[in-house]
Design a protein around this motif. Structure first.
Motif, PDB file in Angstrom:
ATOM      1  N   GLY A  56       4.067  -2.517  -0.199  1.00  0.00           N
ATOM      2  CA  GLY A  56       2.788  -2.856  -0.828  1.00  0.00           C
ATOM      3  C   GLY A  56       2.386  -1.804  -1.840  1.00  0.00           C
ATOM      4  N   LEU A  57       2.594  -0.549  -1.453  1.00  0.00           N
ATOM      5  CA  LEU A  57       2.217   0.566  -2.317  1.00  0.00           C
ATOM      6  C   LEU A  57       3.072   0.586  -3.586  1.00  0.00           C
ATOM      7  N   SER A  59       4.532  -1.969  -4.920  1.00  0.00           N
ATOM      8  CA  SER A  59       4.086  -3.118  -5.704  1.00  0.00           C
ATOM      9  C   SER A  59       2.858  -2.742  -6.535  1.00  0.00           C
ATOM     10  N   ASP A  60       1.904  -2.064  -5.903  1.00  0.00           N
ATOM     11  CA  ASP A  60       0.703  -1.617  -6.624  1.00  0.00           C
ATOM     12  C   ASP A  60       1.073  -0.709  -7.780  1.00  0.00           C
ATOM     13  N   PHE A  63       2.810  -2.584 -10.653  1.00  0.00           N
ATOM     14  CA  PHE A  63       1.839  -3.411 -11.365  1.00  0.00           C
ATOM     15  C   PHE A  63       0.914  -2.562 -12.230  1.00  0.00           C
ATOM     16  N   SER A  64       0.454  -1.413 -11.683  1.00  0.00           N
ATOM     17  CA  SER A  64      -0.490  -0.613 -12.467  1.00  0.00           C
ATOM     18  C   SER A  64       0.196  -0.006 -13.690  1.00  0.00           C
ATOM     19  N   MET A  67       0.097  -2.708 -16.208  1.00  0.00           N
ATOM     20  CA  MET A  67      -1.280  -2.882 -16.662  1.00  0.00           C
ATOM     21  C   MET A  67      -1.664  -1.793 -17.660  1.00  0.00           C
ATOM     22  N   LEU A  98       7.916  -7.675  -4.025  1.00  0.00           N
ATOM     23  CA  LEU A  98       7.604  -6.674  -3.009  1.00  0.00           C
ATOM     24  C   LEU A  98       6.411  -7.104  -2.164  1.00  0.00           C
ATOM     25  N   PHE A 102       0.243 -10.710  -3.540  1.00  0.00           N
ATOM     26  CA  PHE A 102      -0.617  -9.890  -4.410  1.00  0.00           C
ATOM     27  C   PHE A 102      -1.083 -10.720  -5.610  1.00  0.00           C
ATOM     28  N   LEU A 103      -2.383 -10.927  -5.703  1.00  0.00           N
ATOM     29  CA  LEU A 103      -2.916 -11.825  -6.736  1.00  0.00           C
ATOM     30  C   LEU A 103      -2.861 -11.234  -8.145  1.00  0.00           C
ATOM     31  N   ASP A 104      -3.205  -9.956  -8.290  1.00  0.00           N
ATOM     32  CA  ASP A 104      -3.380  -9.382  -9.625  1.00  0.00           C
ATOM     33  C   ASP A 104      -2.192  -9.567 -10.577  1.00  0.00           C
ATOM     34  N   LEU A 108      -2.500 -11.507 -14.073  1.00  0.00           N
ATOM     35  CA  LEU A 108      -2.194 -10.900 -15.377  1.00  0.00           C
ATOM     36  C   LEU A 108      -1.103 -11.709 -16.094  1.00  0.00           C
TER      37      LEU A 108
END
Lengths: 282, 269
Positions: A56-57, A59-60, A63-64, A67, A98, A102-104, A108
């Motif tokens: 999860g981490l 994936s964040d 994604f960031s 972004m 991953l 996760f919606l974001d 995007l």
């Protein structure tokens, strides 16, 4: 006494050197980072293994990175190159491999990729979201929009919108929109069934009335469509006007459009109405 | 039962006095604070990001505690020869080892309990700032995930107990335990990858046998990783809970028992 002086001298000289070096390092780093640009995306099976329990981490983090990169380009008012869009898509695909819930990243992607001519890719991405985020109505809604706006496939768009309206929390306008697209996509029967199902679940009186009105109109269109098919089978030719149906005894009378328009047979043989299934203003 | 309990309580007290724990807790608190800031950088699913960061912090802090404090609690007795004091009392070697194991488990429990409660704070804050209506989140599943972090730490404690029972050096125990943790976390993903098949790559039967063997030999720690479920409020069935808990208990029982067998024959320095 002398060792102390030497130490102090070394410290003060080092301080001066450091003070010069820090801003220079920052400058060099900026130059280096610009050269770095986009990095290759690791394949998701590998990422899933090396992420251990921190999928999860990771994936964040991925994604960031997308972004901030994309945001930086927007601020500088630069367009992304084809290669960069490709990286954008692959990174988002990896982030959602991953953590497929996760919606974001989906959001995007859905908001930006279709406009960069990556409709097919974004639809694959959203299909993944569709199966995982099975409670979220916004996913089939984006898919429906892509089908309608970018791919001009009203039938598929309608089926996605129907899926969206079946999910909790969706906008009450969706069933009407889906039914309208269905009708345009020559799937009147689907639209009728769909609206009947929705009406059963609708508690709000005004909304139910508007659905019933649309259902009423669609049922009449369906009735006429069936009459046209029966006419074709009986006489071996397509009726030119609805009056032909009445004259040759296929139907008793032409039903009235509840939206105040008039039904007619279009050049391609489908039933249309002058109201286009909306109340005319005034 | 009493000798086991007294060894366990001494081990726990010794562990909690260790200054390393302070460092780990301070790092965890800083990460919680960072989580509250970082979540604001995301768009809609910010509660998910907060859950990811908080639970990963709890898990990481627990892991650090076991590897840097837990491992040393075993080695200390042998290095400083204090083990003779214990063994000369009416405590059997098996009871000593099991007591040590429970002492470390108690340490892991306190750490997860304390940090698990604190980890709810960044989540609650981010939930107040912005909660996207389609984001599924459930406090119950969040706390089930915290409990599962504890179960995972218990399994790692049993692994540390096993390795400490026969290695002569705390560093070797640390390396072996860390290796087991890494294999345990990835064995499921590797197995899935091999079963699903990689395109155009022929997998040798030896490799797939080795992966299958590792899957049974090493603990499948992925089964106790419910962070993604907690982040999205995905339901966890009661059968999942029953089978995973049974798996954890039986695995720990096997590992600790083998440890006692090795420890019985061990010669002290």
């Amino acid at each position: 006494m002398r060792p102390l002086l030497v130490t102090l001298l070394i410290i003060s000289l080092a301080f001066i050197g450091n003070a010069f070096a820090v801003p220079k390092v920052a400058q060099e780093r900026v130059a280096l980072r610009q050269e770095e640009g986009i990095s290759p995306v690791i394949p998701s099976p590998v990422a899933r293994i090396v992420a251990l329990e921190f999928k999860g981490l990771l994936s964040d983090a991925i994604f960031s990175r997308v972004m901030t990169y994309y945001g930086g380009k927007l601020i500088k008012e630069e367009e992304l190159s084809d290669e960069e869009w490709d990286w954008f898509y692959k990174s988002i695909d990896l982030a959602t491999d991953l953590d497929p819930y996760f919606l974001d990243p989906y959001y995007l992607g859905a908001m930006n990729l279709p406009w960069a001519k990556k409709v097919k890719e974004v639809n694959t991405l959203l299909e993944k979201a569709l199966s995982y985020r099975s409670w979220d109505w916004s996913i089939p809604f984006y898919l429906g929009f892509n089908q309608f706006y970018f791919l001009h496939d009203n039938e598929k768009a309608a089926s996605y919108l129907m899926e969206a309206s079946r999910r909790p929390g969706s906008s009450s306008l969706l069933p009407a929109l889906a039914a309208r697209l269905s009708y345009k996509g020559r799937k009147t029967e689907n639209a009728v069934i769909f609206l009947q199902e929705i009406i059963k679940k609708t508690e709000d009186e005004t909304i139910r009335k508007s659905y019933e009105e649309r259902l009423n109109a669609l049922k009449k269109i369906l009735f006429l469509e069936r009459a046209v098919t029966a006419y074709e089978e009986r006489f071996g030719k397509r009726p030119l006007k609805l009056d032909d149906l009445v004259r040759d005894g296929a139907i008793r009378e032409i039903p009235i459009d509840p939206y105040g328009g008039e039904f007619y047979i279009d050049a391609d043989g489908t039933i249309k109405t002058t109201s286009d299934l909306v109340h005319k203003k005034g | 039962m009493t000798p086991i309990w007294s060894v366990a309580s001494i081990t726990f007290k010794e562990g909690i006095k260790n200054r390393v724990i302070f460092g780990i807790v301070i790092i965890a608190l800083l990460l919680f604070a960072a989580a509250t800031v970082i979540t604001n950088l995301f768009m809609r699913d910010i509660v998910k990001v907060a859950v990811d960061l908080s639970l990963s912090t709890v898990s990481f802090a627990g892991l650090l505690t076991l590897l840097f404090v837990g491992v040393n609690l075993f080695a200390k007795d042998l290095d400083k020869r204090t083990i003779y004091m214990v063994i000369s009392r009416p405590v059997s070697r098996q009871q000593y080892l099991v007591g040590k194991f429970f002492g470390i488990v108690l340490l892991a429990f306190i750490i997860t309990f304390f940090l698990g409660l604190l980890s709810a704070i960044p989540v609650a804050i981010s939930k107040r700032i912005y909660y996207y209506p389609e984001a599924g989140f459930d406090w119950r599943i969040f706390f089930i995930a915290v409990v599962y972090i504890f179960i995972k730490l218990c399994i790692i404690s049993s692994i540390i107990t096993l390795f400490s029972s026969f290695t002569s050096n705390s560093f070797i125990t640390l390396v072996l335990s860390l290796g087991t943790y890494i294999i345990g976390q990835s064995t499921e993903a590797v197995r899935v990858l091999l079963v699903s098949g990689i395109e155009k790559v022929k997998i040798s039967p030896v490799l797939s046998f080795m992966v299958e063997a590792a899957y049974y030999l090493f603990p499948n720690l992925s089964a106790f990783d419910l962070k993604i479920q907690a982040a999205h409020g995905l339901p966890i069935s009661s059968s999942y809970i029953i089978w995973t808990v049974l798996y954890a208990i039986s695995y720990m029982a096997i590992v600790v028992s083998i440890g006692t067998l090795a420890f019985r024959r061990r010669e002290f320095p």
